[in-house]
Motif scaffolding. Structure first.
Motif, PDB file in Angstrom:
ATOM      1  N   HIS A   1     -10.701   0.650 -10.575  1.00  0.00           N
ATOM      2  CA  HIS A   1     -10.039   1.745 -10.537  1.00  0.00           C
ATOM      3  C   HIS A   1      -8.854   1.491  -9.788  1.00  0.00           C
ATOM      4  O   HIS A   1      -7.617   2.253  -9.818  1.00  0.00           O
ATOM      5  CB  HIS A   1     -10.742   2.835  -9.932  1.00  0.00           C
ATOM      6  CG  HIS A   1     -11.334   2.782  -8.319  1.00  0.00           C
ATOM      7  ND1 HIS A   1     -12.158   1.892  -7.981  1.00  0.00           N
ATOM      8  CD2 HIS A   1     -10.710   3.000  -7.404  1.00  0.00           C
ATOM      9  CE1 HIS A   1     -12.477   1.792  -6.850  1.00  0.00           C
ATOM     10  NE2 HIS A   1     -11.648   2.559  -6.256  1.00  0.00           N
ATOM     11  N   ASP A   2      -8.592   0.576  -8.874  1.00  0.00           N
ATOM     12  CA  ASP A   2      -7.435   0.241  -8.223  1.00  0.00           C
ATOM     13  C   ASP A   2      -6.377  -0.363  -8.810  1.00  0.00           C
ATOM     14  O   ASP A   2      -5.099  -0.543  -8.502  1.00  0.00           O
ATOM     15  CB  ASP A   2      -7.717  -0.599  -6.841  1.00  0.00           C
ATOM     16  CG  ASP A   2      -8.594   0.238  -5.703  1.00  0.00           C
ATOM     17  OD1 ASP A   2      -8.323   1.317  -5.497  1.00  0.00           O
ATOM     18  OD2 ASP A   2      -9.462  -0.364  -5.409  1.00  0.00           O
ATOM     19  N   VAL A   3      -6.609  -0.942  -9.911  1.00  0.00           N
ATOM     20  CA  VAL A   3      -5.863  -1.912 -10.888  1.00  0.00           C
ATOM     21  C   VAL A   3      -5.516  -1.297 -12.392  1.00  0.00           C
ATOM     22  O   VAL A   3      -4.192  -0.960 -12.481  1.00  0.00           O
ATOM     23  CB  VAL A   3      -6.573  -3.380 -11.062  1.00  0.00           C
ATOM     24  CG1 VAL A   3      -5.737  -4.158 -11.996  1.00  0.00           C
ATOM     25  CG2 VAL A   3      -6.597  -3.872  -9.634  1.00  0.00           C
ATOM     26  N   LEU A   4      -6.542  -1.131 -12.984  1.00  0.00           N
ATOM     27  CA  LEU A   4      -6.210  -0.531 -14.242  1.00  0.00           C
ATOM     28  C   LEU A   4      -5.686   0.780 -14.396  1.00  0.00           C
ATOM     29  O   LEU A   4      -6.093   1.802 -13.475  1.00  0.00           O
ATOM     30  CB  LEU A   4      -7.528  -0.535 -15.299  1.00  0.00           C
ATOM     31  CG  LEU A   4      -8.286  -1.784 -15.202  1.00  0.00           C
ATOM     32  CD1 LEU A   4      -9.656  -1.877 -16.146  1.00  0.00           C
ATOM     33  CD2 LEU A   4      -7.266  -2.740 -15.851  1.00  0.00           C
TER      34      LEU A   4
ATOM     35  N   MET B   1      -1.670  -4.723 -10.017  1.00  0.00           N
ATOM     36  CA  MET B   1      -1.949  -6.014  -9.516  1.00  0.00           C
ATOM     37  C   MET B   1      -1.299  -6.788  -8.279  1.00  0.00           C
ATOM     38  O   MET B   1      -1.658  -7.270  -7.494  1.00  0.00           O
ATOM     39  CB  MET B   1      -2.295  -6.911 -10.678  1.00  0.00           C
ATOM     40  CG  MET B   1      -2.942  -8.291 -10.383  1.00  0.00           C
ATOM     41  SD  MET B   1      -4.580  -8.347  -9.661  1.00  0.00           S
ATOM     42  CE  MET B   1      -5.664  -7.894 -10.919  1.00  0.00           C
ATOM     43  N   HIS B   2       0.150  -6.717  -8.770  1.00  0.00           N
ATOM     44  CA  HIS B   2       1.106  -7.022  -7.820  1.00  0.00           C
ATOM     45  C   HIS B   2       1.210  -6.516  -6.282  1.00  0.00           C
ATOM     46  O   HIS B   2       1.088  -7.218  -5.503  1.00  0.00           O
ATOM     47  CB  HIS B   2       2.675  -7.168  -8.428  1.00  0.00           C
ATOM     48  CG  HIS B   2       3.589  -7.702  -7.710  1.00  0.00           C
ATOM     49  ND1 HIS B   2       3.725  -9.117  -7.103  1.00  0.00           N
ATOM     50  CD2 HIS B   2       4.740  -7.038  -7.022  1.00  0.00           C
ATOM     51  CE1 HIS B   2       4.793  -8.812  -6.608  1.00  0.00           C
ATOM     52  NE2 HIS B   2       5.537  -7.907  -6.394  1.00  0.00           N
ATOM     53  N   ASP B   3       0.976  -5.286  -6.511  1.00  0.00           N
ATOM     54  CA  ASP B   3       1.123  -4.698  -5.282  1.00  0.00           C
ATOM     55  C   ASP B   3      -0.186  -4.909  -4.336  1.00  0.00           C
ATOM     56  O   ASP B   3      -0.114  -4.802  -3.268  1.00  0.00           O
ATOM     57  CB  ASP B   3       0.778  -2.979  -5.543  1.00  0.00           C
ATOM     58  CG  ASP B   3       2.300  -2.479  -5.990  1.00  0.00           C
ATOM     59  OD1 ASP B   3       3.297  -3.272  -6.004  1.00  0.00           O
ATOM     60  OD2 ASP B   3       2.330  -1.466  -6.568  1.00  0.00           O
TER      61      ASP B   3
ATOM     62  N   PHE C   1     -10.541  -9.201  -1.748  1.00  0.00           N
ATOM     63  CA  PHE C   1     -11.868  -9.304  -2.264  1.00  0.00           C
ATOM     64  C   PHE C   1     -11.840  -8.545  -3.712  1.00  0.00           C
ATOM     65  O   PHE C   1     -11.507  -7.206  -3.483  1.00  0.00           O
ATOM     66  CB  PHE C   1     -13.092  -8.737  -1.610  1.00  0.00           C
ATOM     67  CG  PHE C   1     -14.415  -8.675  -2.197  1.00  0.00           C
ATOM     68  CD1 PHE C   1     -14.877  -9.685  -2.391  1.00  0.00           C
ATOM     69  CD2 PHE C   1     -14.892  -7.211  -2.338  1.00  0.00           C
ATOM     70  CE1 PHE C   1     -16.485  -9.554  -3.215  1.00  0.00           C
ATOM     71  CE2 PHE C   1     -16.088  -7.306  -2.740  1.00  0.00           C
ATOM     72  CZ  PHE C   1     -16.870  -8.506  -3.361  1.00  0.00           C
ATOM     73  N   PHE C   2     -12.048  -9.072  -4.643  1.00  0.00           N
ATOM     74  CA  PHE C   2     -12.122  -8.311  -6.075  1.00  0.00           C
ATOM     75  C   PHE C   2     -13.756  -8.128  -6.294  1.00  0.00           C
ATOM     76  O   PHE C   2     -14.203  -9.048  -6.676  1.00  0.00           O
ATOM     77  CB  PHE C   2     -11.404  -9.267  -7.188  1.00  0.00           C
ATOM     78  CG  PHE C   2     -10.076  -9.215  -7.200  1.00  0.00           C
ATOM     79  CD1 PHE C   2      -9.328  -8.318  -7.804  1.00  0.00           C
ATOM     80  CD2 PHE C   2      -9.186 -10.232  -6.425  1.00  0.00           C
ATOM     81  CE1 PHE C   2      -7.658  -8.353  -7.579  1.00  0.00           C
ATOM     82  CE2 PHE C   2      -7.968 -10.310  -6.353  1.00  0.00           C
ATOM     83  CZ  PHE C   2      -7.214  -9.391  -7.013  1.00  0.00           C
TER      84      PHE C   2
END
Length: 415
Positions: free
Chosen positions: A203-206, A217-219, A233-234
């Motif tokens: 949820h943090d990326v998509l 993703m860059h942020d 950590f992903f």
């Protein structure tokens, strides 16, 4: 039963007049618990649960009633106002004890001090400073040794790293059945290094809007670089970076491309950023992420061993009203259970004791029989995962990526 409180006596009379009113009974039960009258309170809650077993408020009160309570402290009397005397001279007092006691307020120009365990970062990505250590994980010695060799040892000893030409590039992928503590191990690694910790989920990326996912993703990497030394950590890497051959649509493809670029340090230096990831299905991760310099090291996190299961059971039973519980038979009965399974076992045993207290009208503690009954009713949730993993170990391990998994399954006679 005490009759000294007029309010309680009035509510008892009201309940006697309207015995089928659950709200009234629960209100009385709550006040009785506050007054230390647990036995009477539980009898009222039991009456409500007997008519409405799904009443959440009643269940919460019953759990509270089953927990031993400390006697309430008497209220501290307010100090009487002093008339005609000057106010206390704080400045003089602070000056007198300045060499022993720190001042009450720091000067405005003193830099802010952040506790080591406090979250930091003002953006939407929260950077933490975990105080966990690998020693806080009970048992699991094989996993700890593998983490030490694959990740911690090269980072801790710069001279040995130089001697052996060991590079810090690349990441570490933790994989295994769900609920076995991969995220917990990642936090413990950050604690071992004294590094910050930034956890990132799907949820943090998509994002639904074009271009936003790549920017997110860059942020993420910008936040990790700003907090270096930092473990990035992903979680659920297979959800963010699926095999591009299986992806329908262009959003995930762009996200994977951006992730590869960030890992390779194309736009910035990743010095001090150590990348970890967790996956329940590493075979679904895009192969490009498994190449050298990326997630080129893997560690299998298996279901907890006997020592770990004992520690987990003790943890989840520590605040519950238990009586004469022997953990050794429970440990023997829970082979293959994940940490999440063991937490569920303790919940199920608690529910069994609670419902029995309701049915009999007598409050009792959680016993060995409750826990063994719950263990007999539950099955390890790791079973389906190992069914899939068996096919991978047998037919998709040509390059040896899953040798560790195959060896573990052979020891467990699952292969």
């Amino acid at each position: 039963m005490s009759g000294a409180d007029p309010l309680l006596d009035s509510l008892r009379s009201a309940v006697a007049a309207s015995p089928d009113d659950p709200t009234l009974r629960l209100h009385l039960a709550g006040l009785l618990l506050d007054a230390g009258e647990q036995q009477e309170a539980v009898s009222h809650v039991a009456a409500v649960l007997g008519r409405d077993p799904g009443n959440a408020d009643a269940a919460a009160l019953m759990a509270r009633g089953l927990t031993p309570q400390q006697p309430p402290r008497p209220p501290r009397p307010e100090p009487a106002p002093v008339v005609g005397k000057p106010s206390f001279d704080w400045e003089a007092a602070e000056a007198e004890v300045s060499d022993v006691v720190a001042p009450r307020f720091a000067p405005d120009d003193e830099p802010e001090r952040v506790p080591a365990h406090a979250p930091t970062g003002g953006g939407r990505f929260v950077v933490e400073r975990p105080d966990l250590r690998l020693a806080d994980v009970g048992g699991m010695d094989a996993v700890k040794k593998r983490l030490e060799a694959a990740f911690l040892a090269p980072l801790r000893n710069e001279e040995l790293r130089a001697l052996y030409g060991k590079s810090l590039r690349g990441g570490l992928l933790l994989y295994g059945p769900p609920g076995c503590g991969k995220t917990f191990f990642a936090r413990a690694l950050a604690g071992e290094l004294g590094a910050n910790f930034l956890a990132v989920g799907i949820h943090d990326v998509l994002d639904q809007w074009a271009g936003n996912s790549e920017r997110n993703m860059h942020d993420v990497f910008l936040a990790a670089r700003a907090a270096a030394p930092c473990i990035l950590f992903f979680d659920e890497l297979d959800g963010i970076a699926q095999k591009r051959s299986a992806v329908v649509g262009g959003v995930l493809r762009q996200v994977i491309t951006q992730l590869l670029a960030e890992l390779d340090g194309v736009s910035a230096d990743n010095e001090g950023v150590f990348v970890l990831a967790a996956s329940n299905m590493p075979w679904d991760v895009d192969p490009a992420l498994r190449r050298p310099g990326r997630f080129d090291r893997t560690v299998l996190v298996v279901p907890p061993d006997g020592d770990a299961r004992r520690a987990i059971l003790e943890y989840h039973l520590r605040d519950r009203p238990v009586e004469n519980v022997a953990l050794k038979p429970l440990v023997a009965r829970t082979e293959g259970f994940s940490g999440a399974d063991l937490a569920h076992l303790c919940e199920a045993a608690t529910e069994h004791a609670l419902l029995d207290s309701v049915a009999t009208g007598t409050v009792r503690r959680i016993t060995q029989a409750d826990l063994l009954a719950a263990a007999g009713e539950l099955r390890p949730s790791t079973g389906p995962w190992f069914t899939t993993a068996r096919q991978v170990a047998l037919y998709a391990n040509g390059d040896g990526s899953y040798d560790e998994l195959a060896a573990y399954m052979k020891r467990r006679k699952l292969l």
